[in-house]
Write a protein that holds these residues in place. Structure first.
Motif, PDB file in Angstrom:
ATOM      1  N   ASP A 261       0.839  -1.203   0.000  1.00 52.08           N
ATOM      2  CA  ASP A 261       0.000   0.000   0.000  1.00 52.08           C
ATOM      3  C   ASP A 261       0.875   1.254   0.000  1.00 52.08           C
ATOM      4  O   ASP A 261       0.558   2.257  -0.650  1.00 52.08           O
ATOM      5  CB  ASP A 261      -0.913   0.006   1.233  1.00 52.08           C
ATOM      6  CG  ASP A 261      -2.322   0.462   0.898  1.00 52.08           C
ATOM      7  OD1 ASP A 261      -2.505   1.093  -0.163  1.00 52.08           O
ATOM      8  OD2 ASP A 261      -3.242   0.173   1.676  1.00 52.08           O
ATOM      9  N   PHE A 262       1.986   1.199   0.720  1.00 53.39           N
ATOM     10  CA  PHE A 262       2.896   2.337   0.762  1.00 53.39           C
ATOM     11  C   PHE A 262       3.522   2.595  -0.616  1.00 53.39           C
ATOM     12  O   PHE A 262       3.611   3.737  -1.073  1.00 53.39           O
ATOM     13  CB  PHE A 262       3.993   2.097   1.807  1.00 53.39           C
ATOM     14  CG  PHE A 262       5.116   3.083   1.711  1.00 53.39           C
ATOM     15  CD1 PHE A 262       4.890   4.432   1.910  1.00 53.39           C
ATOM     16  CD2 PHE A 262       6.400   2.671   1.391  1.00 53.39           C
ATOM     17  CE1 PHE A 262       5.923   5.352   1.794  1.00 53.39           C
ATOM     18  CE2 PHE A 262       7.435   3.575   1.276  1.00 53.39           C
ATOM     19  CZ  PHE A 262       7.191   4.923   1.485  1.00 53.39           C
ATOM     20  N   ILE A 263       3.955   1.527  -1.276  1.00 49.90           N
ATOM     21  CA  ILE A 263       4.527   1.663  -2.630  1.00 49.90           C
ATOM     22  C   ILE A 263       3.472   2.230  -3.581  1.00 49.90           C
ATOM     23  O   ILE A 263       3.747   3.121  -4.396  1.00 49.90           O
ATOM     24  CB  ILE A 263       5.045   0.306  -3.151  1.00 49.90           C
ATOM     25  CG1 ILE A 263       6.192  -0.203  -2.267  1.00 49.90           C
ATOM     26  CG2 ILE A 263       5.505   0.407  -4.604  1.00 49.90           C
ATOM     27  CD1 ILE A 263       6.602  -1.636  -2.516  1.00 49.90           C
ATOM     28  N   SER A 264       2.245   1.741  -3.445  1.00 53.65           N
ATOM     29  CA  SER A 264       1.142   2.196  -4.279  1.00 53.65           C
ATOM     30  C   SER A 264       0.862   3.685  -4.053  1.00 53.65           C
ATOM     31  O   SER A 264       0.684   4.467  -4.999  1.00 53.65           O
ATOM     32  CB  SER A 264      -0.111   1.369  -3.947  1.00 53.65           C
ATOM     33  OG  SER A 264      -1.085   1.517  -4.936  1.00 53.65           O
ATOM     34  N   LEU A 265       0.847   4.081  -2.776  1.00 54.45           N
ATOM     35  CA  LEU A 265       0.627   5.490  -2.422  1.00 54.45           C
ATOM     36  C   LEU A 265       1.739   6.370  -2.985  1.00 54.45           C
ATOM     37  O   LEU A 265       1.477   7.427  -3.585  1.00 54.45           O
ATOM     38  CB  LEU A 265       0.570   5.632  -0.895  1.00 54.45           C
ATOM     39  CG  LEU A 265       0.535   7.067  -0.348  1.00 54.45           C
ATOM     40  CD1 LEU A 265      -0.807   7.716  -0.651  1.00 54.45           C
ATOM     41  CD2 LEU A 265       0.801   7.089   1.153  1.00 54.45           C
ATOM     42  N   PRO A 499      -7.220  -5.596  -1.590  1.00 54.82           N
ATOM     43  CA  PRO A 499      -6.712  -5.312  -0.236  1.00 54.82           C
ATOM     44  C   PRO A 499      -6.079  -3.930  -0.044  1.00 54.82           C
ATOM     45  O   PRO A 499      -6.001  -3.439   1.073  1.00 54.82           O
ATOM     46  CB  PRO A 499      -5.663  -6.405  -0.019  1.00 54.82           C
ATOM     47  CG  PRO A 499      -5.198  -6.761  -1.398  1.00 54.82           C
ATOM     48  CD  PRO A 499      -6.387  -6.577  -2.298  1.00 54.82           C
ATOM     49  N   LEU A 500      -5.599  -3.285  -1.134  1.00 57.77           N
ATOM     50  CA  LEU A 500      -4.878  -2.016  -0.985  1.00 57.77           C
ATOM     51  C   LEU A 500      -5.839  -0.825  -0.946  1.00 57.77           C
ATOM     52  O   LEU A 500      -6.877  -0.829  -1.600  1.00 57.77           O
ATOM     53  CB  LEU A 500      -3.895  -1.829  -2.144  1.00 57.77           C
ATOM     54  CG  LEU A 500      -2.883  -2.955  -2.399  1.00 57.77           C
ATOM     55  CD1 LEU A 500      -1.943  -2.566  -3.537  1.00 57.77           C
ATOM     56  CD2 LEU A 500      -2.090  -3.265  -1.140  1.00 57.77           C
ATOM     57  N   GLU A 501      -5.448   0.205  -0.168  1.00 56.53           N
ATOM     58  CA  GLU A 501      -6.289   1.410  -0.093  1.00 56.53           C
ATOM     59  C   GLU A 501      -6.046   2.335  -1.279  1.00 56.53           C
ATOM     60  O   GLU A 501      -6.867   3.210  -1.553  1.00 56.53           O
ATOM     61  CB  GLU A 501      -6.023   2.151   1.225  1.00 56.53           C
ATOM     62  CG  GLU A 501      -6.524   1.389   2.432  1.00 56.53           C
ATOM     63  CD  GLU A 501      -6.510   2.209   3.707  1.00 56.53           C
ATOM     64  OE1 GLU A 501      -6.259   3.428   3.620  1.00 56.53           O
ATOM     65  OE2 GLU A 501      -6.750   1.646   4.779  1.00 56.53           O
ATOM     66  N   ASN A 502      -4.919   2.182  -1.945  1.00 57.73           N
ATOM     67  CA  ASN A 502      -4.636   3.004  -3.127  1.00 57.73           C
ATOM     68  C   ASN A 502      -4.365   2.086  -4.322  1.00 57.73           C
ATOM     69  O   ASN A 502      -3.555   1.169  -4.221  1.00 57.73           O
ATOM     70  CB  ASN A 502      -3.424   3.908  -2.873  1.00 57.73           C
ATOM     71  CG  ASN A 502      -3.289   4.995  -3.919  1.00 57.73           C
ATOM     72  OD1 ASN A 502      -2.988   4.725  -5.070  1.00 57.73           O
ATOM     73  ND2 ASN A 502      -3.532   6.239  -3.527  1.00 57.73           N
ATOM     74  N   PRO A 503      -5.014   2.319  -5.468  1.00 61.86           N
ATOM     75  CA  PRO A 503      -4.896   1.396  -6.601  1.00 61.86           C
ATOM     76  C   PRO A 503      -3.675   1.619  -7.491  1.00 61.86           C
ATOM     77  O   PRO A 503      -3.459   0.881  -8.450  1.00 61.86           O
ATOM     78  CB  PRO A 503      -6.172   1.687  -7.399  1.00 61.86           C
ATOM     79  CG  PRO A 503      -6.397   3.150  -7.174  1.00 61.86           C
ATOM     80  CD  PRO A 503      -5.961   3.414  -5.753  1.00 61.86           C
TER      81      PRO A 503
END
Length: 545
Positions: A261-265, A499-503
């Motif tokens: 999720d951090f990488i995605s953000l 599962p991730l908050e940012n796509p």
């Protein structure tokens, strides 16, 4: 006395002091709103042509535009969301500040100057230069409106928290009415003032926001004798997490999913700015590409200074107020900055009420300026790309085009009010990160391919825009942001299979991949002559409007 009881007592005292000084707070608040409306009306009288409405007559200097870009960019997410995220998650909350700032390097190096040289009013102008006009303009207009509405959600959520805190409104119906009020003001700003009014409001608001943040930073540091180490130590101690509060991993890093999720953000924040429609149209308000580049330099300096101050605001709120009291006002932490302002001025005193009112009014002016910029970007794209060039096939007059933009403003305002009411309890920094992800997935690949890849085709553009848009929006709908958590949009339901908050981790590479695959598989032969023209125009400014 227990810590919980002590915290509750402080909240009660703050509430009673706010109630006692409410007439003063409402008066100061109203002065800010009336002043910005007066600026809008003044600017509206000078808006006579489509160029005035869409691009402010291209009369703003690099410094003025840099100030306006800063005002457009330092949104409710920057002031309310980041301060709240740092106050609740420490180091991990500050990652938003870093991402938002670093993103400007992508905009400066790859987009600002070529876009100013190549377009006229909207992103669609650049994309349609060497592609088939109607399908590409329709796609660009659709993407602009969707990204703008995602971003508007964050501003509406921030406004709801802010005004309900000031007026003592706790009911859901009251918060929805506040969101509606912001929507109505937003519609007035754009329909009356156009780009000129919006730009002047953004410039005034940027100055006020920097001044307010500077004052609060000074007061926070003064409380700790200007010893940053003491400030951070107290914040860590009061957070309940100890040293972990100052280290990576409190929000991102405890599980494999949160690491992804951090990488995605990070991807979304760094790549999203260069695809945000309300930022892109700001490059058209200056007379030359050189001025566009200089305005980004000014913006980086102003925005960077502000984000440094968010360290003091966030950790100051954690140290002086504490996470329990912050969450009691708003579970996502959006009220941390106004709460800190009241504490610094003195809870229960006139000074506290005045500082709370001034900081909240500045934050509200921030929201109004940003929503005006967003609405202008989406209504301009509808009127210029979809109405004038697709529906009317280039036969619409300037007057008809401006009328369509104003009606589009009303429609977008209504949609934003409805969605903003649902999003009122979500962290605004998180909501803005979603808008960045959608912009980076749908807009950025198409812009970069159009400017720098001669084999790019209409099919590639359509696949990239619609594919990036659909994948990012779909993944958000089935993510924990919408359902499955206490802080979700629908906390009582759970249909979150993603599962991730940012796509961004999935949708951004997909947007780039679809643009490439669509072009390679296309039977359409790219117009190399048009690409050569665009290349010369984007790099030199020859023939730019």
């Amino acid at each position: 006395m227990s810590a919980a009881y002590e915290s509750h007592a402080v909240i009660q005292l703050a509430a009673s002091s706010t109630a006692e000084h409410r007439p003063l707070i409402i008066t100061l608040f109203a002065v800010f709103v009336v002043a910005t409306l007066a600026i809008t009306v003044w600017a509206g009288r000078q808006t006579r042509s489509a160029s005035d409405f869409y691009a402010g007559g291209r009369q703003f200097t690099a410094f003025q535009n840099g100030l306006a870009v800063s005002g457009d960019y330092m949104s409710a997410a920057s002031f309310l969301g980041i301060a709240g995220a740092i106050a609740l998650f420490g180091y991990d909350g500050f990652l938003y500040s870093i991402g938002f700032l670093v993103a400007w390097l992508v905009a400066l190096l790859l987009v600002a100057e070529p876009l100013r040289n190549s377009g006229r009013y909207t992103m669609g102008d650049v994309l349609a230069y060497r592609m088939r006009q109607r399908p590409v303009r329709t796609a660009a207009g659709t993407s602009t409106i969707v990204v703008s509405i995602f971003y508007l959600l964050a501003q509406m959520a921030g406004a709801g928290v802010l005004v309900s805190l000031l007026l003592g409104i706790t009911s859901d119906a009251g918060k929805v009415l506040i969101v509606a009020l912001v929507g109505v003001l937003m519609i007035l700003y754009v329909t009356i003032g156009g780009m000129k009014g919006t730009t002047w409001v953004q410039m005034v608001k940027a100055v006020l926001l920097i001044a307010g943040a500077l004052l609060m930073t000074f007061l926070v540091l003064w409380k700790f004798d200007f010893n940053v180490s003491d400030l951070l130590g107290t914040a860590a101690e009061k957070s309940g997490h100890g040293a972990a509060f100052l280290e990576p991993g409190l929000k991102y890093g405890s599980t494999d999913v949160s690491k992804l999720d951090f990488i995605s953000l990070g991807l979304a924040l760094v790549l999203g700015t260069a695809g945000l429609p309300h930022i892109l149209i700001r490059f058209y308000t200056v007379p030359t590409a050189k001025a566009a580049r200089k305005s980004v330099n000014w913006a980086i300096g102003i925005i960077g200074s502000f984000y440094l101050m968010t360290i003091a605001l966030g950790f100051g709120a954690a140290a002086l107020i504490g996470p329990d009291e912050i969450k009691a006002k708003n579970p996502a932490g959006n009220a941390a900055a106004p709460q800190l302002a009241e504490y610094l001025g003195g809870v229960g005193t006139t000074g506290g009420a005045v500082l709370l009112a001034v900081i909240s009014a500045v934050a509200f002016a921030t929201i109004l300026a940003v929503v005006a910029g967003l609405t202008l970007a989406s209504s301009s794209s509808f009127a210029h790309d979809i109405y004038a060039n697709v529906i009317r096939k280039g036969t619409a007059t300037e007057k008809e085009e401006m009328r369509a933009a104003k009606w589009a403003t009303v429609a977008i305002g209504i949609v934003s009010i409805a969605l903003g009411a649902l999003a009122r309890d979500l962290n605004v920094a998180g909501l803005v990160a979603l808008a960045f992800a959608v912009a980076a997935s749908a807009n950025l690949p198409t812009i970069l391919y159009s400017l720098f890849w001669k084999r790019f085709t209409t099919q590639g553009a359509l696949w990239s825009i619609y594919g990036g848009l659909a994948s990012s929006v779909l993944l958000v709908l089935f993510s924990p942001v919408v359902s499955g958590k206490v802080t979700s949009m629908f906390p009582d339901a759970d249909f979150a299979w993603f599962p991730l908050e940012n796509p961004g981790l999935i949708s951004i590479p997909l947007g780039f991949l679809l643009g490439w695959v669509g072009s390679v598989l296309s039977k359409e032969e790219p117009d190399k002559g048009k690409y050569a023209e665009l290349e010369v125009k984007s790099l030199t400014g020859t023939g730019a409007h």
